[in-house]
Design a protein around this motif. Structure first.
Motif, mmCIF file in Angstrom:
data_model
loop_
_atom_site.group_PDB
_atom_site.id
_atom_site.type_symbol
_atom_site.label_atom_id
_atom_site.label_comp_id
_atom_site.label_asym_id
_atom_site.label_seq_id
_atom_site.Cartn_x
_atom_site.Cartn_y
_atom_site.Cartn_z
ATOM 1 N N UNK A 233 35.550 41.479 29.629
ATOM 2 C CA UNK A 233 34.313 40.698 29.704
ATOM 3 C C UNK A 233 34.079 40.044 31.052
ATOM 4 N N UNK A 234 35.036 40.093 31.949
ATOM 5 C CA UNK A 234 34.907 39.382 33.221
ATOM 6 C C UNK A 234 35.765 40.079 34.279
ATOM 7 N N UNK A 235 35.539 39.676 35.523
ATOM 8 C CA UNK A 235 36.352 40.191 36.620
ATOM 9 C C UNK A 235 37.694 39.473 36.574
ATOM 10 N N UNK A 236 38.699 40.130 36.079
ATOM 11 C CA UNK A 236 39.983 39.496 35.829
ATOM 12 C C UNK A 236 40.648 39.013 37.109
ATOM 13 N N UNK A 265 36.797 53.857 34.944
ATOM 14 C CA UNK A 265 35.514 54.232 34.367
ATOM 15 C C UNK A 265 34.376 53.450 35.021
ATOM 16 N N UNK A 266 34.592 52.157 35.233
ATOM 17 C CA UNK A 266 33.568 51.348 35.907
ATOM 18 C C UNK A 266 33.335 51.840 37.329
ATOM 19 N N UNK A 276 34.645 45.534 41.348
ATOM 20 C CA UNK A 276 35.591 46.341 40.572
ATOM 21 C C UNK A 276 36.884 46.441 41.357
ATOM 22 N N UNK A 277 37.934 45.875 40.814
ATOM 23 C CA UNK A 277 39.232 45.859 41.498
ATOM 24 C C UNK A 277 40.055 47.061 41.037
ATOM 25 N N UNK A 278 40.398 47.913 41.982
ATOM 26 C CA UNK A 278 41.269 49.050 41.682
ATOM 27 C C UNK A 278 42.642 48.779 42.281
#
Length: 311
Positions: A233-236, A265-266, A276-278
């Protein structure tokens, strides 16, 4: 003088058998006997599963059709349920807790819906897997087939539900201006890797659940905790950095399998990558989780093949 003759039966001892003194194992080997329901070798077990692939597919489709057969909306609930969950999370996290701040609503809603759909795929596979043996004991005891067919078919059922949900997800992406681009093709390997991971997880939980039925009652609390630790639900990463969490905690949570597949996927679908943190080597992590849990779960389940449905 009369002479009386009496016939008497003479007891003759039977000749000794060549099998005298042989153990049960030696007798079985001599006459080519095998234990009924004995566990086959791992390659033979895999061949038996492949031979029953049509049953696995048909069983998963039947389960998916029957799941909402009593509801008036029927199969619509397969998509409506995760959408309603996403709506609740949007209200709580997106609007009240302002998690969409800095991301923009046009990015946050696809970000949220993608996370909910992808995590639901893993969560539902786990929940179905833990009951796949204990909830189908009549079938297990009545028919002879590789028991791994059950958790695999339940994981396949959840994959089919996700594919239906993806149609709704694409509509959200297009509606908020995220047009198709080459990276969208990456969702195929992501789904394949996640399916392998989910199947292995389902088999691990199927074996555990067959011996400990109470695990099915505990699992929802475990998966709910897992959901909050996976940034659905959020940017962890941003949230943890704001609380000054140690870097190793951020790295561990970012590398957990649910977070890895959600982030991939995001990244593949959403045009704005800045939120989006990879983690480093993310594709190796995704592959590693799929191989270790998928193959490990298969072997772990196979080792208890003789025990399912007994006792």
């Amino acid at each position: 003088m009369s002479e009386t003759t009496h016939d008497s039966a003479v007891a003759m001892s039977a000749p000794p058998s060549p099998d005298d003194g042989m153990s049960a194992a030696e007798l079985a080997k001599k006459y080519g006997l095998a234990v009924s329901g004995a566990r086959p070798s791992l390659p033979e077990y895999a061949r038996q599963l492949w031979a029953r692939r049509h049953f696995i597919v048909a069983f998963s489709r039947a389960k998916m059709t029957a799941q909402y057969s009593q509801a008036k909306l029927g199969q619509v609930w397969q998509v409506a349920t995760p959408l309603l969950n996403a709506g609740v999370y949007l209200l709580i996290f997106g609007l009240l807790m302002q998690q969409s701040k800095g991301m923009g609503i046009a990015t946050y809603i696809p970000f949220l819906v993608t996370g909910v759909f992808v995590f639901t795929f893993t969560q539902s596979s786990a929940m179905a897997g833990v009951r796949s043996i204990s909830g189908n004991l009549g079938l297990v005891r009545a028919l002879h087939f590789p028991r791994a067919a059950l958790p695999i078919s339940f994981a396949m059922q959840q994959l089919q539900q996700l594919l239906l949900s993806m149609c709704v997800l694409f509509a959200f992406l297009l509606g908020f201006g995220h047009m198709p681009r080459p990276s969208w093709v990456l969702i195929v390997p992501v789904l394949v890797l996640q399916f392998l991971f989910n199947t292995g997880l389902a088999m691990i939980l199927a074996r555990a659940g067959s011996k400990t039925p109470d695990l099915a009652q505990l699992l929802p609390f475990i998966t709910r905790t897992w959901m909050y630790a996976s940034g659905v639900m959020y940017n962890m990463v941003e949230a943890l950095e704001k609380t000054h969490a140690p870097k190793w905690v951020i790295d561990v949570l970012s590398a957990n399998p649910a977070a890895v597949y959600i982030d991939l996927m995001r990244w593949s679908l959403i045009e704005n990558h800045s939120h989006i943190h990879l983690p480093p080597h993310v594709w190796l992590l995704a592959l590693g989780w799929a191989v270790v849990v998928g193959a490990g779960g298969f072997v772990y389940f196979w080792k208890a093949e003789e025990q399912y449905g007994r006792g």
